[in-house]
Write a protein that holds these residues in place. Structure first.
Motif, short mmCIF file in Angstrom:
data_model
loop_
_atom_site.label_atom_id
_atom_site.label_comp_id
_atom_site.label_asym_id
_atom_site.label_seq_id
_atom_site.Cartn_x
_atom_site.Cartn_y
_atom_site.Cartn_z
N HIS A 120 50.88 38.17 49.33
CA HIS A 120 50.78 38.44 47.90
C HIS A 120 49.30 38.45 47.52
O HIS A 120 48.50 37.69 48.05
CB HIS A 120 51.52 37.37 47.10
CG HIS A 120 52.99 37.31 47.39
ND1 HIS A 120 53.93 37.97 46.62
CD2 HIS A 120 53.68 36.68 48.39
CE1 HIS A 120 55.14 37.74 47.11
NE2 HIS A 120 55.01 36.96 48.19
N ALA A 121 48.97 39.29 46.55
CA ALA A 121 47.58 39.45 46.13
C ALA A 121 47.50 39.47 44.62
O ALA A 121 48.44 39.90 43.93
CB ALA A 121 46.98 40.73 46.71
N TYR A 122 46.37 39.00 44.12
CA TYR A 122 46.14 38.97 42.66
C TYR A 122 44.69 39.34 42.39
O TYR A 122 43.78 38.91 43.12
CB TYR A 122 46.45 37.59 42.09
CG TYR A 122 46.13 37.46 40.62
CD1 TYR A 122 46.94 38.06 39.65
CD2 TYR A 122 45.00 36.77 40.20
CE1 TYR A 122 46.64 37.95 38.31
CE2 TYR A 122 44.70 36.65 38.86
CZ TYR A 122 45.51 37.25 37.91
OH TYR A 122 45.21 37.16 36.59
N ASN A 123 44.46 40.12 41.34
CA ASN A 123 43.12 40.56 40.96
C ASN A 123 42.64 39.80 39.73
O ASN A 123 43.32 39.78 38.69
CB ASN A 123 43.13 42.06 40.63
CG ASN A 123 42.85 42.91 41.85
OD1 ASN A 123 42.19 42.45 42.78
ND2 ASN A 123 43.34 44.13 41.85
N PHE A 124 41.46 39.17 39.84
CA PHE A 124 40.79 38.60 38.68
C PHE A 124 39.97 39.72 38.03
O PHE A 124 39.29 40.50 38.72
CB PHE A 124 39.87 37.45 39.07
CG PHE A 124 40.60 36.21 39.50
CD1 PHE A 124 41.25 35.42 38.56
CD2 PHE A 124 40.65 35.84 40.84
CE1 PHE A 124 41.93 34.27 38.95
CE2 PHE A 124 41.31 34.70 41.23
CZ PHE A 124 41.97 33.91 40.30
N THR A 125 40.00 39.76 36.71
CA THR A 125 39.29 40.83 35.99
C THR A 125 38.07 40.33 35.24
O THR A 125 37.50 41.07 34.43
CB THR A 125 40.25 41.51 35.00
OG1 THR A 125 40.75 40.53 34.08
CG2 THR A 125 41.40 42.18 35.73
N ASP A 126 37.65 39.09 35.47
CA ASP A 126 36.50 38.56 34.76
C ASP A 126 35.66 37.72 35.72
O ASP A 126 35.97 37.62 36.91
CB ASP A 126 36.93 37.71 33.55
CG ASP A 126 37.94 36.64 33.92
OD1 ASP A 126 37.96 36.23 35.10
OD2 ASP A 126 38.71 36.22 33.05
N ARG A 127 34.60 37.13 35.16
CA ARG A 127 33.68 36.31 35.95
C ARG A 127 33.82 34.83 35.61
O ARG A 127 32.93 34.03 35.91
CB ARG A 127 32.24 36.75 35.70
CG ARG A 127 31.84 38.01 36.42
CD ARG A 127 31.45 37.73 37.84
NE ARG A 127 30.27 36.87 37.92
CZ ARG A 127 29.87 36.28 39.04
NH1 ARG A 127 30.56 36.42 40.15
NH2 ARG A 127 28.79 35.52 39.05
#
Length: 394
Positions: A120-127
């Motif tokens: 499973h994978a997840y993308n963070f969209t911020d810093r």
């Protein structure tokens, strides 16, 4: 961005892997390629559930932060493995799952059941690194009884880190092209101060004051601004003749700066500089030059007893002896330069002399050891034989 893509910059983001023991990286200067990561994770895939977190921008420097709340969860996980450079980690995961990586949303990620042999994978969209740490902690707590293998990495490196790693002169082609592309940033011109019998040109003056904080010594640097509207002043040391020494006075934003020049065996020598409240700055090396030349220094530094340093950059000094010439004349051409760069400093000369003495002592001692027991003179046939008294004759 077009330039970066054309340069084919490497995609080697860092990777933090925890939940399993993996081989240590060969070196911090060598990256883990895609095949190496695949070979390390493939045997563990069947017995573990793999969750990968991809940050939008992540560098190895982000893991070295000193704030107490920085990666509070990741600092406590064991066992863990950190690889500063991993080449295309997503590609290795896609090969493991044959392209079927399951991408999750934030809500579904927190409600995942334990599924071994799944990626499973997840993308963070911020810093927001603190939010990243809290989410990974929440997912780990919800799957505490599941054999987890978790990875925190990025799709690619931070764009500015990639630019720093790449040679900008290679991208531009040459230094000359860089100079042509930046005509609006010319080099600062030196300040020229004139007197009837003297001329000085200075690029800049930097004062470094010592600041002690316990055992740590820092320096507070400030640039001294030269007041070029004020004329250069030249005074004789003994008020009789310039050949007996003189003092040049420069007006600055921090007060007058005095440069004392004294004669030494037919040459000139900068003996000291007095600045900021009669503080004396003395050069460590002997700065002298012939009276038939002008002094040219790219940079020379003087030191005070209080630990402060005064550096003069692009320094050029000339003195006029001929009464038919004046340094105030714009057409006056200074004498040839005497460069202050020293190839043999006093410390280097003393070191060479000491080494020579030690080698001489070693050579004499070696020759004495080799000559032990060696006859330097043979006996003559006319001389009587050597008589040695024995015990029986006593």
């Amino acid at each position: 961005m077009t330039t970066l893509v054309g340069a084919e910059l490497p995609i080697t983001p860092p990777a933090f892997i925890w939940g399993v023991d993996l081989p240590k990286p060969p070196s911090i200067f060598e990256f883990v390629n895609t095949k190496m990561l695949f070979d390390m994770l493939r045997p563990l895939q069947e017995e573990h559930m793999i969750i990968v977190y991809f940050a939008s921008e992540l560098t190895a420097k982000d893991f070295s932060c000193l704030e107490p709340n920085c990666f509070e969860f990741l600092r406590q996980v064991k066992p863990f493995n950190f690889y500063s450079q991993v080449h295309r980690p997503l590609l290795a995961l896609q090969r493991m799952s044959e392209g079927s990586v399951i991408w999750e949303e934030r809500e579904t990620l927190l409600q995942l059941p334990c599924q071994r042999n799944k990626i499973h994978a997840y993308n963070f969209t911020d810093r927001d690194l603190q939010d990243h740490d809290q989410l990974m902690k929440a997912v780990s707590n919800s799957l505490a009884l599941c054999p987890l293998l978790q990875i925190y990495t990025a799709h690619s490196e931070e764009i500015w880190a990639m630019k720093r790693r790449h040679d900008r002169f290679y991208l531009k082609g040459s230094r000359r092209q860089l100079a042509r592309e930046a005509p609006n940033n010319p080099a600062a011109l030196p300040t020229v101060l004139r007197h009837t019998t003297g001329l000085i040109s200075i690029g800049k003056i930097v004062l470094a004051e010592e600041v002690k904080r316990g055992l740590i010594v820092n320096y507070k640097r400030s640039e001294v601004i030269i007041v070029d509207e004020a004329p250069l002043r030249l005074n004789f040391v003994d008020d009789t003749n310039i050949r007996n020494g003189f003092v040049l006075t420069i007006s600055t934003s921090m007060g007058p700066l005095y440069i004392e020049v004294l004669p030494t065996m037919g040459n000139w020598r900068i003996s000291r500089i007095v600045f900021i409240g009669n503080v004396t700055f003395i050069p460590r090396d002997l700065l002298f030059y012939s009276q038939k030349f002008s002094l040219c220094c790219r940079c020379f530094t003087t030191y005070s007893e209080l630990g402060a340093r005064l550096s003069l950059y692009m320094f050029h000094m000339d003195v006029v002896f001929n009464k038919y010439y004046s340094a105030l004349d714009p057409d006056y051409v200074p004498k040839e330069c005497w460069l202050c760069e020293q190839f043999l400093t006093p410390g280097l000369t003393q070191g060479i002399f000491s080494a020579f003495i030690l080698l001489l002592i070693l050579a004499i001692g070696t020759s004495m050891l080799l000559s032990i027991g060696r006859n330097k003179r043979f006996s003559s046939a006319n001389e009587p034989e050597l008589y040695v008294k024995g015990y029986a004759e006593r």
